[in-house]
Design an enzyme around this catalytic site. Sequence first.
Site, PDB file in Angstrom:
ATOM      1  CB  THR A 103     -12.408 -18.947   8.553  1.00 35.44           C
ATOM      2  OG1 THR A 103     -11.523 -19.078   8.976  1.00 35.44           O
ATOM      3  CG2 THR A 103     -13.398 -20.361   8.319  1.00 35.44           C
ATOM      4  CB  SER A 142      -6.638 -25.528   7.796  1.00 38.80           C
ATOM      5  OG  SER A 142      -6.984 -24.497   8.207  1.00 38.80           O
ATOM      6  CB  THR A 143      -8.806 -21.438   6.014  1.00 33.57           C
ATOM      7  OG1 THR A 143     -10.562 -21.558   6.622  1.00 33.57           O
ATOM      8  CG2 THR A 143      -8.953 -19.816   5.971  1.00 33.57           C
ATOM      9  CG  ASN A 144      -5.271 -21.197   9.265  1.00 32.78           C
ATOM     10  OD1 ASN A 144      -6.684 -20.188   8.505  1.00 32.78           O
ATOM     11  ND2 ASN A 144      -4.791 -21.354  10.559  1.00 32.78           N
ATOM     12  CB  THR A 189      20.860  18.928 -12.951  1.00 32.63           C
ATOM     13  OG1 THR A 189      21.036  20.053 -12.874  1.00 32.63           O
ATOM     14  CG2 THR A 189      21.380  17.834 -14.086  1.00 32.63           C
ATOM     15  CB  SER A 320     -11.016  22.512 -20.187  1.00 32.11           C
ATOM     16  OG  SER A 320     -11.022  23.809 -19.041  1.00 32.11           O
ATOM     17  CB  SER A 321     -15.361  22.019 -18.446  1.00 34.58           C
ATOM     18  OG  SER A 321     -15.088  22.257 -17.285  1.00 34.58           O
ATOM     19  CE  LYS A 326      -5.272  23.391 -18.799  1.00 37.69           C
ATOM     20  NZ  LYS A 326      -5.698  21.994 -18.435  1.00 37.69           N
TER      21      LYS A 326
END
Length: 469
Positions: A103, A142-144, A189, A320-321, A326
């Site tokens: 609403t 209506s909102t509905n 697998t 990577s830091s 990497k």
Amino acid sequence: METDYRIEQDSLGSYKVPSESYYGINTARSYDNFKINNSYVNINLILSMVLVKKSCAMANKKLKLVPDDIGTAIIDACDKILEGNIDYNKEFITNSLQGGAGTSTNMNVNEVIANLALEILGKNKGRYDIVHPLSHVNMSQSTNDVYPTALRIAAINLLRPLTDEFTVLQEVLQEKENEFSHIIKLGRTELMDALPMMMGQGFGAYAKAIARDRWRLYKIEERLREINLGGTAIGTSLNADRKYIYLVTDILQDITGLGISRADYLMDVTQNMDVFVEVSGLLKASAVNLIKISNDLRLLSSGPRGGFNEINLPSRQAGSSIMPGKVNPVMAEMMGEIAIKVIANDTAITMAAASGQLELNSFSPLIADSLLNSLEILKTGVNLFTENCIKGITANEKTCRDNLEKSTALGAALINHIGYDKASKVSLKALNENKTIKQILLEENILTEDKIDKILNPFEVTKPGTPGK
């Protein structure tokens, strides 16, 4: 700078609204009530709702249910919004999570349209005695019936480009199937060495899974096309003119270009949200496939020294830091995260749809926010995954061949020639002595070299039938 306010009235009393705002008292109350986060109602839902409002105004005007000048002003106001002539972030400020079955969102749209219409007529904002958000903009509605209709339109408009993205992904996977059709590799697998396969076959299997997703998403649009517009509050069409009920659907079809139709039982569409659960369920199914594919690609590209290293994913950024050089499989990880979010959204949609009671579902804002979010992030995510990951995959052919030759996978090809038990012993001995199966067969004079080469031809063991016969 101090904000100027106008005072508006509703059944609860008076409330201050910023003077320059196109929204009104109901939106202001909603904004204060639902200060949850900075997440506003999805703009696709807002714009779809404006399309619905425009259709309703056109029907009301044609049936002379609303004065001609007011009807025209409302239609023009809708067009201004659809053309982007207002700042959406300033005017559509209801939170994505709200009580009231949507609403607040409907009121927000009604008020913005009404005040834009007043401006078009040369009147001041808030002059609801001239253009009223409910009596005029919300007439016959209506909102509905407006909210679920708009949600269906928004979902269809997002579903179509998503289906297109799955089509492209399927095509790119099929291209990789052809590109890698000559590369023999070890199948696995339960993460253990299995039978030989062509790398292209793996990508072909991915393409088939995505093809199913594409088809399912294409077909599910049919479920979204039935609307309950004209049903008003509970589907009985109270306060909606009989001619309007049929006319408004025709107009909405015309201005959206979508094959929408009036539901044959309006109360059903008003009450029940299972269609959105069904759509979300298929999005979840596609998310499952995307997680499987992205996880496989991460495994196959793992390493490069300590993993499978059978394929290379495009390098997109430093990984990577602290570890120089990497590079992480960030696009595959992104796809997995998006897919997990879609599955989480599906749980929210399922619970919200199940929580509806009697003639209405109060939790439709959660359904709308979750569904539209899934459609948006999947569309963007699949596009990025295709363009920045799948298209750039390359194969490490030598690694694939080495992994296969070091394994006992080819032992299965011996079963129809020397029996399962003997083939098992040969395979285990090759594994324990770090030799190839061919070496063991020759050392123990089990088969001739010519026969071994025919049986263990890797390109034959990836096809149906008994190799070497």
